[in-house]
Design a protein around this motif. Structure first.
Motif, PDB file in Angstrom:
ATOM      1  N   LEU A 389       0.834  -1.207   0.000  1.00  0.00           N
ATOM      2  CA  LEU A 389       0.000   0.000   0.000  1.00  0.00           C
ATOM      3  C   LEU A 389       0.862   1.249   0.000  1.00  0.00           C
ATOM      4  N   SER A 390       1.951   1.211   0.790  1.00  0.00           N
ATOM      5  CA  SER A 390       2.853   2.360   0.878  1.00  0.00           C
ATOM      6  C   SER A 390       4.165   1.917   1.499  1.00  0.00           C
ATOM      7  N   PRO A 391       5.314   2.350   0.928  1.00  0.00           N
ATOM      8  CA  PRO A 391       6.604   2.015   1.552  1.00  0.00           C
ATOM      9  C   PRO A 391       6.723   2.523   2.982  1.00  0.00           C
ATOM     10  N   ALA A 392       5.943   3.535   3.362  1.00  0.00           N
ATOM     11  CA  ALA A 392       6.003   4.066   4.724  1.00  0.00           C
ATOM     12  C   ALA A 392       5.629   3.010   5.756  1.00  0.00           C
ATOM     13  N   TYR A 393       4.739   2.085   5.383  1.00  0.00           N
ATOM     14  CA  TYR A 393       4.333   1.037   6.313  1.00  0.00           C
ATOM     15  C   TYR A 393       5.457   0.043   6.580  1.00  0.00           C
ATOM     16  N   ALA A 394       6.459   0.002   5.708  1.00  0.00           N
ATOM     17  CA  ALA A 394       7.533  -0.980   5.835  1.00  0.00           C
ATOM     18  C   ALA A 394       8.846  -0.356   6.288  1.00  0.00           C
ATOM     19  N   GLY A 395       8.804   0.909   6.645  1.00  0.00           N
ATOM     20  CA  GLY A 395      10.026   1.623   6.952  1.00  0.00           C
ATOM     21  C   GLY A 395      10.846   1.016   8.054  1.00  0.00           C
ATOM     22  N   ALA A 396      10.201   0.393   9.037  1.00  0.00           N
ATOM     23  CA  ALA A 396      10.939  -0.087  10.208  1.00  0.00           C
ATOM     24  C   ALA A 396      11.551  -1.465  10.013  1.00  0.00           C
ATOM     25  N   TRP A 397      11.093  -2.232   9.028  1.00  0.00           N
ATOM     26  CA  TRP A 397      11.494  -3.642   8.993  1.00  0.00           C
ATOM     27  C   TRP A 397      11.887  -4.182   7.624  1.00  0.00           C
ATOM     28  N   PHE A 398      11.554  -3.499   6.536  1.00  0.00           N
ATOM     29  CA  PHE A 398      11.764  -4.095   5.220  1.00  0.00           C
ATOM     30  C   PHE A 398      13.243  -4.266   4.896  1.00  0.00           C
ATOM     31  N   SER A 399      14.056  -3.270   5.217  1.00  0.00           N
ATOM     32  CA  SER A 399      15.495  -3.385   4.957  1.00  0.00           C
ATOM     33  C   SER A 399      16.095  -4.544   5.740  1.00  0.00           C
ATOM     34  N   ALA A 400      15.615  -4.736   6.976  1.00  0.00           N
ATOM     35  CA  ALA A 400      16.097  -5.858   7.780  1.00  0.00           C
ATOM     36  C   ALA A 400      15.690  -7.186   7.156  1.00  0.00           C
ATOM     37  N   LEU A 401      14.486  -7.255   6.578  1.00  0.00           N
ATOM     38  CA  LEU A 401      14.050  -8.474   5.895  1.00  0.00           C
ATOM     39  C   LEU A 401      14.973  -8.788   4.727  1.00  0.00           C
ATOM     40  N   VAL A 402      15.301  -7.776   3.920  1.00  0.00           N
ATOM     41  CA  VAL A 402      16.176  -7.979   2.769  1.00  0.00           C
ATOM     42  C   VAL A 402      17.561  -8.447   3.217  1.00  0.00           C
ATOM     43  N   GLU A 403      18.060  -7.844   4.285  1.00  0.00           N
ATOM     44  CA  GLU A 403      19.373  -8.239   4.799  1.00  0.00           C
ATOM     45  C   GLU A 403      19.384  -9.704   5.213  1.00  0.00           C
ATOM     46  N   ARG A 404      18.324 -10.159   5.841  1.00  0.00           N
ATOM     47  CA  ARG A 404      18.278 -11.548   6.294  1.00  0.00           C
ATOM     48  C   ARG A 404      18.078 -12.526   5.137  1.00  0.00           C
ATOM     49  N   LEU A 405      17.410 -12.082   4.082  1.00  0.00           N
ATOM     50  CA  LEU A 405      17.317 -12.923   2.890  1.00  0.00           C
ATOM     51  C   LEU A 405      18.686 -13.059   2.231  1.00  0.00           C
ATOM     52  N   LEU A 406      19.468 -11.978   2.235  1.00  0.00           N
ATOM     53  CA  LEU A 406      20.818 -12.034   1.669  1.00  0.00           C
ATOM     54  C   LEU A 406      21.734 -12.942   2.490  1.00  0.00           C
ATOM     55  N   GLU A 407      21.410 -13.112   3.765  1.00  0.00           N
ATOM     56  CA  GLU A 407      22.185 -13.998   4.634  1.00  0.00           C
ATOM     57  C   GLU A 407      21.663 -15.433   4.636  1.00  0.00           C
ATOM     58  N   ASN A 408      20.529 -15.655   3.949  1.00  0.00           N
ATOM     59  CA  ASN A 408      19.848 -16.959   4.030  1.00  0.00           C
ATOM     60  C   ASN A 408      19.544 -17.317   5.489  1.00  0.00           C
ATOM     61  N   ASP A 409      19.102 -16.313   6.246  1.00  0.00           N
ATOM     62  CA  ASP A 409      18.816 -16.520   7.661  1.00  0.00           C
ATOM     63  C   ASP A 409      17.747 -17.588   7.839  1.00  0.00           C
ATOM     64  N   ARG A 458       6.343  -0.954 -11.048  1.00  0.00           N
ATOM     65  CA  ARG A 458       7.581  -0.194 -10.904  1.00  0.00           C
ATOM     66  C   ARG A 458       8.533  -0.950  -9.981  1.00  0.00           C
ATOM     67  N   GLU A 459       9.760  -0.420  -9.936  1.00  0.00           N
ATOM     68  CA  GLU A 459      10.739  -0.949  -8.998  1.00  0.00           C
ATOM     69  C   GLU A 459      10.384  -0.501  -7.584  1.00  0.00           C
ATOM     70  N   TYR A 460      10.466  -1.420  -6.638  1.00  0.00           N
ATOM     71  CA  TYR A 460      10.188  -1.091  -5.242  1.00  0.00           C
ATOM     72  C   TYR A 460      11.488  -0.963  -4.452  1.00  0.00           C
ATOM     73  N   LEU A 461      12.421  -1.861  -4.707  1.00  0.00           N
ATOM     74  CA  LEU A 461      13.750  -1.803  -4.103  1.00  0.00           C
ATOM     75  C   LEU A 461      14.761  -2.208  -5.168  1.00  0.00           C
TER      76      LEU A 461
END
Length: 473
Positions: A389-409, A458-461
């Motif tokens: 709906l809006s990137p503002a809703y994901a501001g606190a956690w989305f970057s952390a999610l991407v980081e953990r996917l890159l780590e195969n957490d 569009r591109e989101y990240l």
């Protein structure tokens, strides 16, 4: 005091208590399985970092006193164990005071979880479970008949749930007044269920009837809860039917189920209550004192319901004793989904081999049919809907999610249906793209087997690697 108890609700209380214990079990099970990736010590929103900013009185929780992943897991699994004991009727085998303590334990444990759960626990049904669970402590066991005042306080919660939801709709999106919201809702709701596609394709005149019936159930029927029997039973039964319709049409965690459980408490079920002695004086005094407290706190949700600026799903005290509720004041016309992909390529390009991560509940592969998960709550999937709906809703956690996917957490990947990368070969880059999702037609379903069609928006990240997690666009 004969006026204090209502033995005619003996069997209603029994069904209510056992069903509420089932919902407690579901809530604790979800917490135990999902917490490490969401709020654990290495989670996306770690509890230790959160509690360091708050005083105990702002968010009372056992985890304000001590936190470790092991301690959280122990509390969550203890909540599961107590819930199973309550389902089995252990409270009825104990003295009255001990039965009350047994009901108090899951309330304290779940309050502790919700008050440190942050965004992941910001849903209205969390507060609703706590408010109902607190009243369940004072409903008694086989040693006493149900107290009248607690029976009516449960109806007061049910009234606020239904009437508040009805008001927020009439004050909100114009489509509720035009009876057209269901032209879109089944397609754009947070997590469609296996029958949502079929509900969406019902004739539009039937959608109008559904909305009109919903208005009647939420704006008129709740007042009948406070009328004599059998009218109150008829009103509660109508609410149960309406909620079961919603259960069939989507995945709303335990919101519909706890509303059904509340409505059960208003039913007058057949059967005679066994003879029991009168309630002890200390119990009468305690129940009446709690009733006075809750009625005093009720002025805040009442003022909110009467306000033109009514808000949804707000807790007015840190113990979540009396709250305000509501849902879907606004209905989205378009459905957007964030699709997350990764690649092994050292230099990410558009023609790289991008592999898509699959979530358990949220739409992804257009050919994958939605599954039924409610009353279980897939917290990450729900937050992904808000992120779209809006990137503002994901501001606190989305970057952390991407980081953990890159780590195969491992803990994060357990929240997903499938990772496209083996455990020993994480992706070098992860990106996110925004797509528009629409239900297919009957003809498209027959020809392709797909229930969705999706279009790139569009591109989101942008492609991101561990060296520096970029900001969302």
């Amino acid at each position: 005091m004969d006026w204090f108890t209502a033995s005619e609700y003996w069997w209603s209380r029994l069904v209510f208590q056992r069903a509420l214990a089932v919902l407690y079990l579901v809530a604790f099970l979800a917490a135990a399985v999902q917490f490490r990736a969401l709020i654990g010590e290495r989670g996306m929103l770690p509890v230790p970092r959160f509690v360091a900013r708050l005083r105990f009185r702002q968010a009372p929780s056992l985890f304000q006193l001590h936190y470790s992943d092991r301690f959280f897991a122990a509390c969550a699994w203890a909540g599961c164990a107590v819930s199973v004991a309550l389902i089995a009727g252990a409270d009825s085998l104990l003295p009255l005071w001990a039965g009350m303590v047994l009901w108090f334990v899951p309330w304290v444990l779940y309050l502790s979880i919700v008050n440190v759960g942050q965004t992941w626990y910001s849903f209205g049904w969390e507060s609703l479970l706590l408010e109902v669970g607190f009243l369940a402590v004072f409903l008694g066991n086989d040693d006493v008949a149900p107290p009248v005042v607690v029976v009516f306080l449960l109806r007061w919660i049910l009234f606020r749930v239904e009437f508040g939801a009805g008001l927020i709709k009439m004050r909100g999106d114009a489509c509720w007044r035009k009876l057209t919201c269901l032209d879109h809702h089944h397609e754009t709701q947070p997590m469609p269920g296996p029958l949502s596609w079929f509900f969406h394709h019902l004739p539009r005149p039937l959608h109008r009837v559904e909305v009109a019936a919903n208005h009647v159930t939420q704006l008129a029927v709740p007042f009948l809860l406070f009328t004599p029997q059998p009218i109150a039973t008829a009103a509660a039964s109508l609410m149960i039917v309406t909620q079961l319709w919603l259960v069939l049409s989507g995945n709303f965690a335990w919101l519909n189920w706890i509303t059904i459980v509340l409505a059960v408490s208003a039913l007058r079920l057949p059967g005679d209550a066994p003879p029991v002695p009168g309630p002890p004086l200390w119990y009468e005094v305690l129940v009446l004192a709690v009733a006075v407290l809750l009625l005093d706190l009720s002025h805040r949700p009442v003022r909110n319901m009467l306000s033109r600026r009514q808000v949804m799903n707000r807790s007015f005290d840190p113990l979540h004793l009396v709250n305000t509720y509501g849902a879907f004041g606004t209905v989205s016309r378009l459905r957007h989904e964030v699709v997350i992909e990764g690649t092994h390529d050292a230099v990410p390009r558009e023609d790289s081999e991008w592999r898509e991560y699959e979530f358990k509940g949220k739409p992804g592969d257009p050919r994958r049919w939605p599954r039924q998960f409610a009353p279980y709550h897939l917290r990450l999937d729900w937050l992904m809907w808000f992120a779209a709906l809006s990137p503002a809703y994901a501001g606190a956690w989305f970057s952390a999610l991407v980081e953990r996917l890159l780590e195969n957490d491992r803990d994060t990947l357990r929240l997903l249906r499938r990772s496209p990368f083996p455990p020993d070969a994480p992706p070098r880059y992860v990106r996110a793209r925004l797509f528009r999702y629409e239900y297919t037609s009957w003809r498209e379903l027959r020809e392709t087997g797909a229930c969705w069609r999706r279009t790139y928006v569009r591109e989101y990240l942008p492609p991101t690697r561990l060296a520096g997690v970029a900001q969302r666009s």
